[in-house]
Design an enzyme around this catalytic site. Structure first.
Site, PDB file in Angstrom:
ATOM      1  CG  HIS A   1      -0.363   5.838   4.729  1.00  0.00           C
ATOM      2  ND1 HIS A   1      -1.754   5.862   4.776  1.00  0.00           N
ATOM      3  CD2 HIS A   1       0.066   6.645   5.720  1.00  0.00           C
ATOM      4  CE1 HIS A   1      -2.143   6.642   5.780  1.00  0.00           C
ATOM      5  NE2 HIS A   1      -1.060   7.122   6.367  1.00  0.00           N
TER       6      HIS A   1
ATOM      7  CG  ASP B   1      -2.929   3.222   6.906  1.00  0.00           C
ATOM      8  OD1 ASP B   1      -2.968   2.684   5.787  1.00  0.00           O
ATOM      9  OD2 ASP B   1      -3.676   4.174   7.226  1.00  0.00           O
TER      10      ASP B   1
ATOM     11  CG  ASN C   1      -1.784   1.217   1.346  1.00  0.00           C
ATOM     12  OD1 ASN C   1      -2.466   1.560   0.379  1.00  0.00           O
ATOM     13  ND2 ASN C   1      -1.803   1.878   2.498  1.00  0.00           N
TER      14      ASN C   1
HETATM   15  C1  GAR Z   1      -2.171   9.017  -2.669  1.00  0.00           C
HETATM   16  O1  GAR Z   1      -1.633  10.176  -2.117  1.00  0.00           O
HETATM   17  C2  GAR Z   1      -2.037   7.846  -1.716  1.00  0.00           C
HETATM   18  O2  GAR Z   1      -0.886   7.927  -0.941  1.00  0.00           O
HETATM   19  C3  GAR Z   1      -3.259   8.015  -0.864  1.00  0.00           C
HETATM   20  O3  GAR Z   1      -4.270   8.406  -1.747  1.00  0.00           O
HETATM   21  C4  GAR Z   1      -3.687   9.129  -2.829  1.00  0.00           C
HETATM   22  C5  GAR Z   1      -4.154   8.518  -4.108  1.00  0.00           C
HETATM   23  O4  GAR Z   1      -3.707   9.262  -5.191  1.00  0.00           O
HETATM   24  N1  GAR Z   1      -3.582   6.815  -0.194  1.00  0.00           N
HETATM   25  C6  GAR Z   1      -4.113   6.780   1.014  1.00  0.00           C
HETATM   26  O5  GAR Z   1      -4.391   7.763   1.651  1.00  0.00           O
HETATM   27  C7  GAR Z   1      -4.359   5.380   1.540  1.00  0.00           C
HETATM   28  N2  GAR Z   1      -4.569   5.431   2.951  1.00  0.00           N
HETATM   29  P1  GAR Z   1      -3.818   8.697  -6.659  1.00  0.00           P
HETATM   30  O6  GAR Z   1      -5.232   8.147  -6.815  1.00  0.00           O
HETATM   31  O7  GAR Z   1      -3.595   9.888  -7.527  1.00  0.00           O
HETATM   32  O8  GAR Z   1      -2.773   7.655  -6.813  1.00  0.00           O
END
Ligand code: GAR
Length: 237
Positions: free
Chosen positions: A129, A165, A127
Site C-alpha cells: 500500500h 488496508d 498487500n
Molecule cells: C503501487 O503503488 C501499489 O502500492 C498500489 O498500486 C500501485 C501498483 O503499481 N496499490 C494500491 O494502491 C493498493 N491499495 P504496480 O502495478 O506498478 O505494481
C-alpha cells in the site's frame, strides 16, 4: 511457548525453510512494476522464491504481459462475468489455490476482497500500500498526503484482512515530502522504495523469519512492536 500459528504460513515446506523456493501467487490489476521487482529479484538470486501464477481482475492489465514474458501462467477473470463479488472472489481464488502458493501478494490489486476469501488466508496474504499506514488508506494516497501537509510519506506491507488496508503492518519504507512536490513526483519517490520494500519483506516471509501468528506479527521469534523500517541498503537486519 510459541503462540499457535494461524491457518497456513508463508514459509515453504522444507524444515530449514530454504531448500524449497517459496511459491508466490501475485494478484495485480495494472502496470505490474511490483511484480517485476519480484521477478527481477528472483532472477538475480536475491529472493529464494518462484512466482507460481499471476492473477488479475483486468484482462488488459500490463502485469499479465510481464508474467507471460517471464514464462509464468497468467490468468484474468472479468468481474462482469460473475453474479456478485463473492462469486468472482470464489472463482479467482479457486485458480489461485490451484497454483499451490505459499504466499499470496496483492501488488496493485485494486479490487476489494471479501472476508470469505481473505479470512482463511490472512497469515499468508500481504498487500503493498502506497502510504505509511494507518495514514491514508484507500485510493489517491499521494494526493491525501499532500493535502494533509505531512513531511514524511512512504509505503507499507501489511497482512490482508477483511478490513480494507487495515491488517497488521509488517514493514514500511519512508520517503521525505519536499516543498513543491506534486502527486506524480511523490508517487515516483515512493515507488522507488516500494519495490525493495516488497522484495525484502517477501524474503523475510519466505525464510520464516517473519510471520503472522494469533497474537500478532512475530519477527525472529519476538513479537513485532512496530513495523520494520527498510534501511537505506534495502536489507532488513
Ligand atoms: C503501487 O503503488 C501499489 O502500492 C498500489 O498500486 C500501485 C501498483 O503499481 N496499490 C494500491 O494502491 C493498493 N491499495 P504496480 O502495478 O506498478 O505494481
Amino acid at each position: 511457548m510459541a503462540p499457535p500459528a494461524l491457518e497456513g504460513s508463508a514459509t515453504a515446506g522444507a524444515p530449514d525453510g530454504r531448500s524449497t523456493p517459496c511459491r508466490i501467487a501475485v494478484l495485480a490489476s495494472g502496470r505490474g512494476s511490483n511484480l517485476q521487482a519480484l521477478l527481477d529479484a528472483i532472477a538475480g538470486g536475491r529472493l529464494h522464491a518462484t512466482v507460481c501464477g499471476v492473477f488479475s481482475d483486468r484482462t488488459d492489465a500490463p502485469a499479465l504481459a510481464r508474467a507471460r514474458a517471464a514464462g509464468i501462467p497468467a490468468t484474468a477473470l472479468s468481474p462482469r462475468a460473475f453474479a456478485d463479488r463473492a462469486a468472482f472472489d470464489a472463482a479467482l481464488f479457486e485458480r489461485v489455490d490451484a497454483s499451490r502458493p505459499d504466499l499470496i501478494v496483492c501488488a496493485g490489486y485494486m479490487r476489494l476482497l471479501g472476508a470469505d476469501v481473505v479470512a482463511p488466508r490472512s497469515a499468508r496474504m500481504i498487500n503493498v500500500h502506497p502510504s505509511l499506514l494507518p495514514a491514508f488508506k484507500g485510493l489517491h494516497t499521494h494526493r491525501q498526503a499532500l493535502a494533509a501537509g505531512v513531511t514524511e510519506h512512504g509505503a507499507s506491507i501489511h497482512f490482508v484482512t477483511a478490513d480494507l488496508d487495515g491488517g497488521p503492518v509488517a514493514a514500511q519504507a519512508v520517503v521525505p515530502v519536499h516543498a513543491g512536490d506534486d502527486e506524480a513526483m511523490l508517487a515516483a519517490r515512493v515507488l522507488v522504495r516500494e519495490h525493495p520494500l516488497l522484495v525484502a519483506t517477501v524474503e523475510l516471509l519466505a525464510s520464516g523469519r517473519l510471520a503472522l501468528e494469533c497474537d500478532g506479527i512475530v519477527y525472529d521469534g519476538a513479537r513485532l512492536q512496530a513495523p520494520l523500517q527498510l534501511p537505506a541498503n534495502n536489507r532488513f537486519a
